[in-house]
Write an enzyme that holds these catalytic residues in place. Sequence first.
Site, PDB file in Angstrom:
ATOM      1  N   ASN A 160       0.851  -1.189   0.000  1.00 51.92           N
ATOM      2  CA  ASN A 160       0.000   0.000   0.000  1.00 51.92           C
ATOM      3  C   ASN A 160       0.887   1.240   0.000  1.00 51.92           C
ATOM      4  OD1 ASN A 160      -1.953   1.956   0.369  1.00 51.92           O
ATOM      5  ND2 ASN A 160      -2.346   1.444   2.507  1.00 51.92           N
ATOM      6  N   LYS A 166       0.025   4.304  -0.271  1.00 52.76           N
ATOM      7  CA  LYS A 166      -0.621   5.466   0.341  1.00 52.76           C
ATOM      8  C   LYS A 166      -0.421   6.701  -0.555  1.00 52.76           C
ATOM      9  CE  LYS A 166      -0.036   3.206   4.764  1.00 52.76           C
ATOM     10  NZ  LYS A 166       0.192   3.338   6.227  1.00 52.76           N
ATOM     11  N   HIS A 182      -9.325   0.718   5.342  1.00 50.39           N
ATOM     12  CA  HIS A 182      -8.013   0.916   5.960  1.00 50.39           C
ATOM     13  C   HIS A 182      -8.145   1.795   7.197  1.00 50.39           C
ATOM     14  CE1 HIS A 182      -3.842   2.228   6.489  1.00 50.39           C
ATOM     15  NE2 HIS A 182      -3.502   1.149   5.809  1.00 50.39           N
ATOM     16  N   GLU A 215      -6.546   4.230   8.287  1.00 48.80           N
ATOM     17  CA  GLU A 215      -6.437   5.669   8.027  1.00 48.80           C
ATOM     18  C   GLU A 215      -7.735   6.223   7.454  1.00 48.80           C
ATOM     19  OE1 GLU A 215      -1.685   5.081   7.261  1.00 48.80           O
ATOM     20  OE2 GLU A 215      -3.000   5.458   5.551  1.00 48.80           O
ATOM     21  N   GLU A 219      -5.008  -5.018  10.961  1.00 54.47           N
ATOM     22  CA  GLU A 219      -4.105  -3.911  11.284  1.00 54.47           C
ATOM     23  C   GLU A 219      -4.163  -3.600  12.784  1.00 54.47           C
ATOM     24  OE1 GLU A 219      -4.111  -0.550   8.118  1.00 54.47           O
ATOM     25  OE2 GLU A 219      -6.200  -1.039   8.523  1.00 54.47           O
ATOM     26  N   GLY A 258       3.613   2.978  14.031  1.00 50.74           N
ATOM     27  CA  GLY A 258       4.144   4.304  14.293  1.00 50.74           C
ATOM     28  C   GLY A 258       4.006   4.778  15.729  1.00 50.74           C
ATOM     29  N   SER A 263       3.168  -2.862  10.546  1.00 48.54           N
ATOM     30  CA  SER A 263       4.604  -2.552  10.408  1.00 48.54           C
ATOM     31  C   SER A 263       5.436  -3.796  10.108  1.00 48.54           C
ATOM     32  CB  SER A 263       5.125  -1.854  11.676  1.00 48.54           C
ATOM     33  OG  SER A 263       4.488  -0.608  11.853  1.00 48.54           O
TER      34      SER A 263
END
Length: 253
Positions: free
Chosen positions: A9, A11, A96, A98, A168, A174, A214
Amino acid sequence: MRKNIVAGNWKMNTTPAEGLILAQEISDLSSSTPSNVELILAPPFTHIIPMVQILKESKVKVSSQNCAQWESGAYTGEVSARMIASAAATHVIVGHSERREYFKEDSQSLLAKVQQALNNKLTVIFCCGENLDERDANKHFEVVQTQIKEVLFNLSPEEMKSIVVAYEPVWAIGTGRTATPEQAQEMHLNIREFVEKHFGKKISQDLSILYGGSCKPSNAKEIFANPDVDGGLIGGASLKAADFIAIAKSFPQ
């Protein structure tokens, strides 16, 4: 027999020219990856048509990062599943973390997106996962099961054949905290068993469940060694051809 999948991905990264160079680098290296591993790249919308062209002779497939929940109409800035399919992409990412966080996408809109994608014969990479507060409150199983139930349990068994799930752990992206391979396996098994209760063993055993927390060359081998982890939805590491290919080569031989 479920597929092993490594999906990148990208992004909101790379210009079309930069993306084509990266896609070609990945394509050139893709022949070194195991034959039973499916490679997918999800670039920005602007890259899809030229990327499909340069990748058509390779094993690398092209996905969209999102699609609209509507078929067509006065929705400025939206891109429909029909448009994505007509550009010859084969997959679309839906839900997703985000998109859920920044654009407040809920289960109702995500179900509409999934249905649009399936209507246009796209394979859906459906994302689910808990945030840090939910993990610390020990609600991670409940949160993920609710996300799956409110969207995927509205589908037919036949439609589920076109679904890939990506877990996820948002709290491990992060934040400085990392999910262990054991935590990944625990959640993937929980997802598979939850799907089995609704759709039966055949559907659950055929469902590819990807890890999206990650994943990188340094930890992919340990994560992919788990029996219920079928690959990864890769973020930053997919922007470097060598790293992406190294992850794809991390499955047990």
